[in-house]
Design a protein around this motif. Sequence first.
Motif, PDB file in Angstrom:
ATOM      1  N   PHE A 367       1.194  21.739  26.053  1.00  0.00           N
ATOM      2  CA  PHE A 367       0.499  20.689  26.099  1.00  0.00           C
ATOM      3  C   PHE A 367       1.112  19.353  26.438  1.00  0.00           C
ATOM      4  N   ILE A 368       0.766  18.501  27.480  1.00  0.00           N
ATOM      5  CA  ILE A 368       1.461  17.234  27.794  1.00  0.00           C
ATOM      6  C   ILE A 368       0.544  16.350  27.345  1.00  0.00           C
ATOM      7  N   LEU A 369       0.596  15.590  26.569  1.00  0.00           N
ATOM      8  CA  LEU A 369      -0.448  14.708  25.954  1.00  0.00           C
ATOM      9  C   LEU A 369      -0.042  13.037  26.223  1.00  0.00           C
ATOM     10  N   GLU A 370      -0.599  12.163  26.735  1.00  0.00           N
ATOM     11  CA  GLU A 370      -0.264  10.815  26.926  1.00  0.00           C
ATOM     12  C   GLU A 370      -1.288   9.919  26.403  1.00  0.00           C
ATOM     13  N   ILE A 440       4.256  20.973  22.687  1.00  0.00           N
ATOM     14  CA  ILE A 440       3.547  19.948  22.868  1.00  0.00           C
ATOM     15  C   ILE A 440       4.413  18.707  23.074  1.00  0.00           C
ATOM     16  N   VAL A 441       4.197  17.868  24.212  1.00  0.00           N
ATOM     17  CA  VAL A 441       5.149  17.060  24.567  1.00  0.00           C
ATOM     18  C   VAL A 441       3.952  15.736  24.662  1.00  0.00           C
ATOM     19  N   LEU A 442       4.267  15.025  23.684  1.00  0.00           N
ATOM     20  CA  LEU A 442       3.792  13.712  23.398  1.00  0.00           C
ATOM     21  C   LEU A 442       4.157  12.439  24.170  1.00  0.00           C
ATOM     22  N   ARG A 443       3.517  12.090  25.010  1.00  0.00           N
ATOM     23  CA  ARG A 443       4.069  10.660  25.752  1.00  0.00           C
ATOM     24  C   ARG A 443       3.389   9.416  25.113  1.00  0.00           C
ATOM     25  N   ASN A 444       4.135   8.309  25.250  1.00  0.00           N
ATOM     26  CA  ASN A 444       3.609   7.126  24.566  1.00  0.00           C
ATOM     27  C   ASN A 444       3.713   5.973  25.849  1.00  0.00           C
ATOM     28  N   ASP A 445       2.436   5.780  26.377  1.00  0.00           N
ATOM     29  CA  ASP A 445       2.265   4.630  27.431  1.00  0.00           C
ATOM     30  C   ASP A 445       2.011   3.421  26.854  1.00  0.00           C
TER      31      ASP A 445
END
Length: 567
Positions: A367-370, A440-445
């Motif tokens: 899961f790649i979640l931004e 799970i990769v959590l991205r913070n934009d």
Amino acid sequence: MAAYGTSGWKTAFVTLLAILLSGANSADIVLEWVVDVDTTINPFTSSQPVITINGMFPGPLINATTNDVVRVNVFNNVDEPLLITWSGIQQRLNSWQDGVSGTNCPIQPGTNWTYVFQTKDQIGTFTYFPSINYQKVAGGFGPLRINNRIVINVPFPKPEAEFDLLIGDWFLTDYKVLRSAVESNLTSSANVPDVLLMNGKGPYGNVNSKSSESFTVTKGKTYRFRVANVGTTLSFNFRIQNHQMVVVETEGSYTSQITLDSLDVHVGQSYSVLVTANQDDADYYIIASPKMLNTTDDSALVAKGVLHYSNSASSVTSPLPSGPDPFDTDFSVEQAKSIRWNMTTGAARPNPQGTFNVTNVTLSQTFILEGSISNINGDLRYVVNNVSYLTPNTPVKLADYFVNGTGVYELDEFPIDSVNDAAVNGVFVATGIHKGWHEIVLRNDLNVMDSWHLDGFGFYVVGFGDGEWTSDSRSTYNLFDPVVRSTVEVYPGGWTAVYTFLDNPGMWNLRSQHMKHWYMGEEVYIRVHDSDPNAAKEQPPPQNLLLCGIFKDSLVPAQSPAPQDGA
């Protein structure tokens, strides 16, 4: 739904369930809570509604041991619906007791409901809090300990005493006013809190503090502080004047023991640290200062308490103990990387934690979640991959069990590894492969700190990085001894990677722990399903199940669920 008073059949069922769940090595903890609103506590000058439990703010300690069964009968005296969630408690095989909007109908005003859960195969430092209606901003939170069973050794000498230290940001505005402000304008003044509290008390020495926190220690003794960030917005750096701390545990995992001068604690996180009273008999400052925010020593946003030596004849003296630059993310990231699993100790079970390593696991799904902000139909919303979650009137867990989700949520329409082209609102549920290892990769934009939590599971925190994550980023992962915890921070403009093993069937909430982000859409539900109806896979609905939404006027249909996939 039960009204005030005792419902005999429900009490009997809950008691029987507790007996069946408990064993020779567990106890039955029975609690009765009255959740109410108090306008006289006033932790910092202004009169405002504070949510209390049995008249207490923060709420009472739940002091459990591995495998205990906990029964909490919650009476809702608040003037709106209420749910309590048990942050970090994994609710083995039982998402029905999770206490979030996707799994439980709320407890209506003037009624009560009994939670029943088991602290199965867990130890550690956790918290509980209200999960809906922005209520955590007004309190209702408290400490939750899970102690080792006697047969499992703790990897450090028994401390002289243990202290719960709940630190969090606080607004002086009525939470309902803040809630309305956030709903109408995400850039409102609801962004920056007014004060940092320690155990519900204001900063020591501040004229606006009704009281301040103090802990008495004896010279030469060592103490365990269970430090938790119960705020809604700000990370903080924690330190004690002239004293170092040894980090020993975080959210259910014993850590490799490292000695620090200060410790960053992000929203929703908890730590255990050992502090030895090895200084002269005197009083010393306990400090928590916000990250990513400029403050002065006399700011109300610098929490101040006192470490008081029992033979002290002097008060605390300036200057305050200095901490790292609040904008120095390199310091914070390097410290986060240094928090590692203790691979040689037991925890809830007699075998070492290190038995569960991730060096050779085969990943089932990524899961790649931004997390970011998007404009949807003229309204600013927090989004995950450009999708903002809208809370339905019917919990997705009920809909899943009784009508296969029909008419309530969309299954697997959520983009789990890419950003949706157009920002949309919706009720989306993603499938997680049962007994599969997930990355799970959590991205913070966003330009602020964020932190993420997955109910029902632990995160193996394998990596942190700046900018975009790519498959090459895996070469930087720590797969040997990543700490396992329930809440992980994500730095502005960066990413955090975790592994998790989805062995716990149910409907589980993956969310930002920042209240405004969560309330305004930064969440998704993960459906971990096993078609085997055996109760050992997942427990059926409890007999005291609350109904709402499309089931509001129904009888409990527990005996005739809709057929599940593959059933």
